[in-house]
Design a protein around this motif. Structure first.
Motif, PDB file in Angstrom:
ATOM      1  N   ALA A  82     -20.544  -1.932  21.184  1.00  0.00           N
ATOM      2  CA  ALA A  82     -19.228  -1.360  21.435  1.00  0.00           C
ATOM      3  C   ALA A  82     -18.949  -0.285  20.395  1.00  0.00           C
ATOM      4  N   ALA A  83     -18.158   0.705  20.781  1.00  0.00           N
ATOM      5  CA  ALA A  83     -17.819   1.772  19.837  1.00  0.00           C
ATOM      6  C   ALA A  83     -17.007   1.167  18.697  1.00  0.00           C
ATOM      7  N   PRO A  84     -17.364   1.444  17.456  1.00  0.00           N
ATOM      8  CA  PRO A  84     -16.618   0.852  16.340  1.00  0.00           C
ATOM      9  C   PRO A  84     -15.204   1.426  16.286  1.00  0.00           C
ATOM     10  N   ALA A  85     -14.294   0.567  15.856  1.00  0.00           N
ATOM     11  CA  ALA A  85     -12.902   0.995  15.718  1.00  0.00           C
ATOM     12  C   ALA A  85     -12.811   2.007  14.587  1.00  0.00           C
ATOM     13  N   PRO A  86     -11.919   2.984  14.678  1.00  0.00           N
ATOM     14  CA  PRO A  86     -11.800   3.953  13.584  1.00  0.00           C
ATOM     15  C   PRO A  86     -11.348   3.243  12.313  1.00  0.00           C
ATOM     16  N   PRO A  87     -11.894   3.623  11.175  1.00  0.00           N
ATOM     17  CA  PRO A  87     -11.530   2.939   9.929  1.00  0.00           C
ATOM     18  C   PRO A  87     -10.072   3.217   9.575  1.00  0.00           C
ATOM     19  N   PRO A  88      -9.417   2.226   8.963  1.00  0.00           N
ATOM     20  CA  PRO A  88      -8.031   2.458   8.542  1.00  0.00           C
ATOM     21  C   PRO A  88      -7.992   3.462   7.397  1.00  0.00           C
ATOM     22  N   GLY A  89      -6.800   3.906   7.062  1.00  0.00           N
ATOM     23  CA  GLY A  89      -6.634   4.890   5.987  1.00  0.00           C
ATOM     24  C   GLY A  89      -7.018   4.323   4.634  1.00  0.00           C
ATOM     25  N   LEU A  90      -6.816   5.090   3.595  1.00  0.00           N
ATOM     26  CA  LEU A  90      -7.190   4.676   2.246  1.00  0.00           C
ATOM     27  C   LEU A  90      -6.432   3.431   1.818  1.00  0.00           C
ATOM     28  N   PHE A  91      -5.146   3.337   2.188  1.00  0.00           N
ATOM     29  CA  PHE A  91      -4.330   2.193   1.804  1.00  0.00           C
ATOM     30  C   PHE A  91      -3.936   1.383   3.038  1.00  0.00           C
ATOM     31  N   GLY A  92      -4.781   1.306   4.061  1.00  0.00           N
ATOM     32  CA  GLY A  92      -4.499   0.510   5.227  1.00  0.00           C
ATOM     33  C   GLY A  92      -4.191   1.402   6.411  1.00  0.00           C
ATOM     34  N   PRO A  93      -3.621   0.801   7.469  1.00  0.00           N
ATOM     35  CA  PRO A  93      -3.342   1.601   8.665  1.00  0.00           C
ATOM     36  C   PRO A  93      -2.258   2.623   8.375  1.00  0.00           C
ATOM     37  N   PRO A  94      -2.248   3.727   9.126  1.00  0.00           N
ATOM     38  CA  PRO A  94      -1.237   4.758   8.878  1.00  0.00           C
ATOM     39  C   PRO A  94       0.155   4.227   9.201  1.00  0.00           C
ATOM     40  N   SER A  95       1.112   4.720   8.463  1.00  0.00           N
ATOM     41  CA  SER A  95       2.491   4.272   8.666  1.00  0.00           C
ATOM     42  C   SER A  95       3.105   5.075   9.810  1.00  0.00           C
ATOM     43  N   PRO A  96       4.089   4.468  10.480  1.00  0.00           N
ATOM     44  CA  PRO A  96       4.740   5.195  11.579  1.00  0.00           C
ATOM     45  C   PRO A  96       5.556   6.369  11.026  1.00  0.00           C
ATOM     46  N   PRO A  97       5.783   7.385  11.860  1.00  0.00           N
ATOM     47  CA  PRO A  97       6.551   8.532  11.372  1.00  0.00           C
ATOM     48  C   PRO A  97       8.000   8.142  11.068  1.00  0.00           C
ATOM     49  N   PRO A  98       8.653   8.838  10.127  1.00  0.00           N
ATOM     50  CA  PRO A  98      10.040   8.491   9.779  1.00  0.00           C
ATOM     51  C   PRO A  98      10.980   8.770  10.956  1.00  0.00           C
ATOM     52  N   ARG A  99      12.063   8.029  11.003  1.00  0.00           N
ATOM     53  CA  ARG A  99      13.033   8.192  12.090  1.00  0.00           C
ATOM     54  C   ARG A  99      14.077   9.182  11.745  1.00  0.00           C
TER      55      ARG A  99
ATOM     56  N   SER B 162       0.832  -1.205   0.000  1.00  0.00           N
ATOM     57  CA  SER B 162       0.000   0.000   0.000  1.00  0.00           C
ATOM     58  C   SER B 162       0.868   1.257   0.000  1.00  0.00           C
ATOM     59  N   LYS B 163       2.018   1.228   0.679  1.00  0.00           N
ATOM     60  CA  LYS B 163       2.924   2.381   0.659  1.00  0.00           C
ATOM     61  C   LYS B 163       3.465   2.611  -0.745  1.00  0.00           C
ATOM     62  N   ALA B 164       3.890   1.526  -1.403  1.00  0.00           N
ATOM     63  CA  ALA B 164       4.430   1.661  -2.761  1.00  0.00           C
ATOM     64  C   ALA B 164       3.351   2.156  -3.722  1.00  0.00           C
ATOM     65  N   LEU B 165       2.156   1.616  -3.582  1.00  0.00           N
ATOM     66  CA  LEU B 165       1.064   2.032  -4.463  1.00  0.00           C
ATOM     67  C   LEU B 165       0.697   3.492  -4.231  1.00  0.00           C
ATOM     68  N   ALA B 166       0.676   3.921  -2.974  1.00  0.00           N
ATOM     69  CA  ALA B 166       0.356   5.313  -2.677  1.00  0.00           C
ATOM     70  C   ALA B 166       1.413   6.244  -3.263  1.00  0.00           C
ATOM     71  N   ALA B 167       2.685   5.843  -3.200  1.00  0.00           N
ATOM     72  CA  ALA B 167       3.746   6.675  -3.777  1.00  0.00           C
ATOM     73  C   ALA B 167       3.581   6.780  -5.292  1.00  0.00           C
ATOM     74  N   GLU B 168       3.272   5.664  -5.957  1.00  0.00           N
ATOM     75  CA  GLU B 168       3.069   5.681  -7.415  1.00  0.00           C
ATOM     76  C   GLU B 168       1.886   6.570  -7.788  1.00  0.00           C
ATOM     77  N   VAL B 169       0.791   6.453  -7.054  1.00  0.00           N
ATOM     78  CA  VAL B 169      -0.392   7.263  -7.350  1.00  0.00           C
ATOM     79  C   VAL B 169      -0.074   8.741  -7.166  1.00  0.00           C
ATOM     80  N   ARG B 170       0.676   9.074  -6.119  1.00  0.00           N
ATOM     81  CA  ARG B 170       1.040  10.469  -5.864  1.00  0.00           C
ATOM     82  C   ARG B 170       1.865  11.016  -7.025  1.00  0.00           C
ATOM     83  N   ILE B 171       2.834  10.223  -7.518  1.00  0.00           N
ATOM     84  CA  ILE B 171       3.679  10.665  -8.645  1.00  0.00           C
ATOM     85  C   ILE B 171       2.830  10.873  -9.891  1.00  0.00           C
ATOM     86  N   LEU B 172       1.925   9.924 -10.166  1.00  0.00           N
ATOM     87  CA  LEU B 172       1.090  10.040 -11.371  1.00  0.00           C
ATOM     88  C   LEU B 172       0.153  11.240 -11.280  1.00  0.00           C
ATOM     89  N   LEU B 173      -0.386  11.515 -10.102  1.00  0.00           N
ATOM     90  CA  LEU B 173      -1.259  12.682  -9.957  1.00  0.00           C
ATOM     91  C   LEU B 173      -0.487  13.987 -10.173  1.00  0.00           C
TER      92      LEU B 173
END
Length: 176
Positions: free
Chosen positions: A159-176, A21-32
């Motif tokens: 029970a309260a529903p869990a928040p939905p994941p992002g467009l391409f899955g759960p959010p990625s951790p911040p860069p180190r 999903s990270k790779a696909l999101a990067a490709e989509v961002r470049i194409l847009l």
């Protein structure tokens, strides 16, 4: 049947999904971004073409530039009197001798109205056969069903529903 161990453990499917999903999101961002650039270039080219056409219209037939040029405002043609019809020339008279394209169409003959025929005597249909008797089963009908008086259902606590994941899955951790 077990898989032979090759010394490394396979990564869980969730990791593969996150990487994909990270790779696909990067490709989509470049194409847009590329599509946005192409749209801006197209708009700029259309603007340049319109400017060039306007510049061409400002130059007269003699090739000189007239900055105050505007399209001529001619009065409507309906106000001007129609031109005098010219007498037909000899060449047109020769062409007028051709046979006309119109042809006479013969009229259709009128029909006599039909005389009403004597209605046919129709035999009455036999009555439908009586319905087959329905076999009685030893199962009680729904009409005789009664709810259990000892059973009292309680509403479940939702029970309260869990928040939905992002467009391409759960959010990625911040860069180190």
């Amino acid at each position: 049947m077990s898989r032979p161990d090759r010394g490394s453990k396979p990564a869980p499917p969730q990791k593969y999904m996150n990487d994909f999903s990270k790779a696909l999101a990067a490709e989509v961002r470049i194409l847009l971004q590329e599509v946005g650039k192409l749209r801006d270039e197209k708009r700029a080219l259309q603007f340049e073409v319109s400017e060039l056409l306007a510049m061409k219209a400002r130059h007269g037939a003699d090739g000189e530039y007239h900055p105050e040029w505007r399209p001529p405002h001619e009065p409507p043609a309906a106000i001007a009197p129609p031109p005098e019809p010219e007498p037909p020339s000899q060449e047109l008279v020769l062409h007028q001798e051709a046979k006309s394209g119109w042809r006479a169409v013969p009229k259709k003959h009128e029909r006599k109205p039909r005389e009403p025929r004597a209605p046919k005597v129709k035999m009455p249909e036999p009555p439908p056969p009586p319905p087959a008797p329905v076999p009685q089963a030893n199962i009680p009908s729904w009409a005789s069903w009664r709810p259990n008086p000892l059973y009292h259902p309680q509403p479940r606590q939702a029970a309260a529903p869990a928040p939905p994941p992002g467009l391409f899955g759960p959010p990625s951790p911040p860069p180190r």
